[in-house]
Scaffold this motif. Structure first.
Motif, PDB file in Angstrom:
ATOM      1  N   MET A 152      35.312   3.250  28.713  1.00 53.75           N
ATOM      2  CA  MET A 152      35.522   2.775  29.908  1.00 53.75           C
ATOM      3  C   MET A 152      36.185   3.489  31.019  1.00 53.75           C
ATOM      4  N   LYS A 153      35.540   3.254  32.117  1.00 50.84           N
ATOM      5  CA  LYS A 153      36.055   3.934  33.117  1.00 50.84           C
ATOM      6  C   LYS A 153      37.322   3.244  34.170  1.00 50.84           C
ATOM      7  N   TYR A 154      38.270   4.234  34.524  1.00 53.25           N
ATOM      8  CA  TYR A 154      39.177   3.671  35.271  1.00 53.25           C
ATOM      9  C   TYR A 154      38.964   3.971  36.789  1.00 53.25           C
ATOM     10  N   LEU A 155      39.073   2.721  37.641  1.00 53.01           N
ATOM     11  CA  LEU A 155      38.548   2.851  39.108  1.00 53.01           C
ATOM     12  C   LEU A 155      39.424   4.010  39.784  1.00 53.01           C
ATOM     13  N   PHE A 156      40.612   3.578  39.726  1.00 54.54           N
ATOM     14  CA  PHE A 156      41.699   4.729  40.467  1.00 54.54           C
ATOM     15  C   PHE A 156      42.748   4.843  39.547  1.00 54.54           C
ATOM     16  N   SER A 157      43.373   6.032  39.412  1.00 57.39           N
ATOM     17  CA  SER A 157      44.604   6.345  38.954  1.00 57.39           C
ATOM     18  C   SER A 157      45.316   7.426  39.634  1.00 57.39           C
ATOM     19  N   GLU A 158      46.482   7.247  39.703  1.00 58.82           N
ATOM     20  CA  GLU A 158      47.421   8.269  40.497  1.00 58.82           C
ATOM     21  C   GLU A 158      48.772   8.444  39.670  1.00 58.82           C
ATOM     22  N   GLU A 159      49.334   9.695  40.028  1.00 59.47           N
ATOM     23  CA  GLU A 159      50.635   9.938  39.692  1.00 59.47           C
ATOM     24  C   GLU A 159      51.203  10.778  41.146  1.00 59.47           C
ATOM     25  N   GLU A 165      45.550  11.986  42.623  1.00 61.01           N
ATOM     26  CA  GLU A 165      44.680  10.775  42.277  1.00 61.01           C
ATOM     27  C   GLU A 165      43.190  11.171  41.471  1.00 61.01           C
ATOM     28  N   ILE A 166      42.637  10.313  40.764  1.00 64.41           N
ATOM     29  CA  ILE A 166      41.613  10.522  40.221  1.00 64.41           C
ATOM     30  C   ILE A 166      40.838   9.202  40.327  1.00 64.41           C
ATOM     31  N   HIS A 167      39.341   9.350  40.758  1.00 67.12           N
ATOM     32  CA  HIS A 167      38.636   8.035  40.872  1.00 67.12           C
ATOM     33  C   HIS A 167      37.382   8.189  39.818  1.00 67.12           C
ATOM     34  N   ARG A 214      39.031   7.897  29.967  1.00 65.83           N
ATOM     35  CA  ARG A 214      40.113   7.953  29.467  1.00 65.83           C
ATOM     36  C   ARG A 214      40.985   9.370  29.562  1.00 65.83           C
ATOM     37  N   LYS A 215      40.027  10.429  29.174  1.00 57.55           N
ATOM     38  CA  LYS A 215      40.284  11.884  28.948  1.00 57.55           C
ATOM     39  C   LYS A 215      40.678  12.356  30.388  1.00 57.55           C
ATOM     40  N   ASN A 216      39.964  11.915  31.301  1.00 58.75           N
ATOM     41  CA  ASN A 216      40.056  12.432  32.720  1.00 58.75           C
ATOM     42  C   ASN A 216      41.380  11.994  33.273  1.00 58.75           C
ATOM     43  N   VAL A 217      41.853  10.616  32.862  1.00 57.11           N
ATOM     44  CA  VAL A 217      42.989  10.003  33.364  1.00 57.11           C
ATOM     45  C   VAL A 217      44.162  10.876  32.787  1.00 57.11           C
ATOM     46  N   ALA A 218      44.185  11.323  31.398  1.00 55.99           N
ATOM     47  CA  ALA A 218      45.054  12.206  30.769  1.00 55.99           C
ATOM     48  C   ALA A 218      45.302  13.417  31.462  1.00 55.99           C
ATOM     49  N   THR A 219      44.360  13.884  32.278  1.00 54.70           N
ATOM     50  CA  THR A 219      44.524  15.152  32.964  1.00 54.70           C
ATOM     51  C   THR A 219      45.767  14.817  34.031  1.00 54.70           C
ATOM     52  N   LEU A 220      45.794  13.801  34.637  1.00 56.01           N
ATOM     53  CA  LEU A 220      46.616  13.716  35.866  1.00 56.01           C
ATOM     54  C   LEU A 220      48.202  13.966  35.255  1.00 56.01           C
ATOM     55  N   ARG A 221      48.570  13.448  34.150  1.00 55.67           N
ATOM     56  CA  ARG A 221      49.959  13.684  33.768  1.00 55.67           C
ATOM     57  C   ARG A 221      50.008  15.230  33.100  1.00 55.67           C
ATOM     58  N   THR A 222      49.164  15.841  33.068  1.00 61.81           N
ATOM     59  CA  THR A 222      49.038  17.418  32.594  1.00 61.81           C
ATOM     60  C   THR A 222      49.281  17.855  33.824  1.00 61.81           C
ATOM     61  N   VAL A 223      48.692  17.810  34.982  1.00 62.04           N
ATOM     62  CA  VAL A 223      48.778  18.202  36.186  1.00 62.04           C
ATOM     63  C   VAL A 223      50.096  17.929  36.889  1.00 62.04           C
ATOM     64  N   ILE A 256      40.048  21.471  37.153  1.00 62.13           N
ATOM     65  CA  ILE A 256      40.516  20.166  36.909  1.00 62.13           C
ATOM     66  C   ILE A 256      40.046  19.385  38.118  1.00 62.13           C
ATOM     67  N   ALA A 257      39.299  18.205  37.946  1.00 64.43           N
ATOM     68  CA  ALA A 257      38.820  17.406  38.983  1.00 64.43           C
ATOM     69  C   ALA A 257      39.684  16.253  39.452  1.00 64.43           C
ATOM     70  N   VAL A 258      40.682  16.682  40.116  1.00 69.14           N
ATOM     71  CA  VAL A 258      41.877  15.715  40.687  1.00 69.14           C
ATOM     72  C   VAL A 258      41.824  16.042  42.300  1.00 69.14           C
ATOM     73  N   THR A 259      42.425  14.927  42.861  1.00 69.40           N
ATOM     74  CA  THR A 259      42.534  15.023  44.273  1.00 69.40           C
ATOM     75  C   THR A 259      44.294  15.095  44.583  1.00 69.40           C
ATOM     76  N   PHE A 260      44.370  16.090  45.425  1.00 70.71           N
ATOM     77  CA  PHE A 260      45.927  16.132  45.857  1.00 70.71           C
ATOM     78  C   PHE A 260      46.092  15.616  47.380  1.00 70.71           C
ATOM     79  N   SER A 261      47.149  14.961  47.443  1.00 70.93           N
ATOM     80  CA  SER A 261      47.451  14.335  49.197  1.00 70.93           C
ATOM     81  C   SER A 261      48.941  14.436  49.230  1.00 70.93           C
TER      82      SER A 261
END
Length: 197
Positions: free
Chosen positions: A1-8, A62-64, A68-77, A41-46
């Motif tokens: 499953m793809k998550y459209l948009f996630s952010e921390e 942010e990640i678009h 699920r694994k990509n979204v987990a990297t958000l918390r790591t970053v 790591i493929a994330v976007t900073f703003s």
């Protein structure tokens, strides 16, 4: 499953400057400067204009269209940046105790040729072998004041301090003996921050 948009979001204290360029994060604070390369790591900073309720600057990660694994990297970053901020404001301190039953472990702290500190361990289990451990960059070691058989590792980088402690602990592994009986070694007894004391 793809998550459209996630952010921390990460809140940056007043006395800390964070600079992010092509996913290389530099954090500057009262204790010094730390840099971490997150370009793999493929994330976007703003940096949004609005601040949080305490007036702290915010960093959005942010990640678009992430799995699920990509979204987990958000918390790591987020955790990595939090650790960098803690490092330049409060620092990290690990305390290590010597454990021995019969042969007292001798630990000497010396400076290497390149200015990096080295820990020299002698008489571990009565062995003649002298063990040398080179500290990570920016990590200082000193014997504890008032406590026998204890050293303290301090530094701004959590990775550096914890890896140095792990290197010391692992070089004193007991081999070819029952490890339930032979508990000798140098072990981390306490973790904390330098400015909390």
């Amino acid at each position: 499953m793809k998550y459209l948009f996630s952010e921390e979001t990460v809140a940056v204290p007043q006395d800390v400057k964070v600079h992010i360029r092509s996913r290389i994060v530099s954090v500057e604070g009262p204790r010094g400067k730390l840099t971490k390369d997150l370009s793999h790591i493929a994330v976007t900073f703003s940096l949004p204009e609005k601040k949080d309720k305490d007036g702290k600057q915010l960093i959005k990660i942010e990640i678009h269209h992430g799995s699920r694994k990509n979204v987990a990297t958000l918390r790591t970053v987020k955790s990595i940046i939090d650790n960098l901020i803690t490092g330049v404001t409060r620092g990290y301190k690990y305390k290590m105790r010597y454990v021995y039953a019969h042969f007292p472990i001798n630990v000497n702290i010396e400076k290497g040729d390149d200015g990096v500190q080295m820990v020299e361990i002698r008489n571990f289990l009565g062995e003649k072998l002298v063990r040398h451990v080179k500290m990570q960059e920016g990590v200082t070691v000193e014997p504890s004041k008032g406590v026998k058989d204890q050293i303290e590792l301090t530094g701004n980088s959590l990775e550096g301090v914890s890896q140095s402690a792990a290197d010391i602990q692992q070089i004193c592994r007991v081999r070819n003996k029952d490890i339930r009986k032979f508990l000798d070694g140098l072990y981390v007894s306490e973790r904390g921050n330098i400015l909390d004391e």
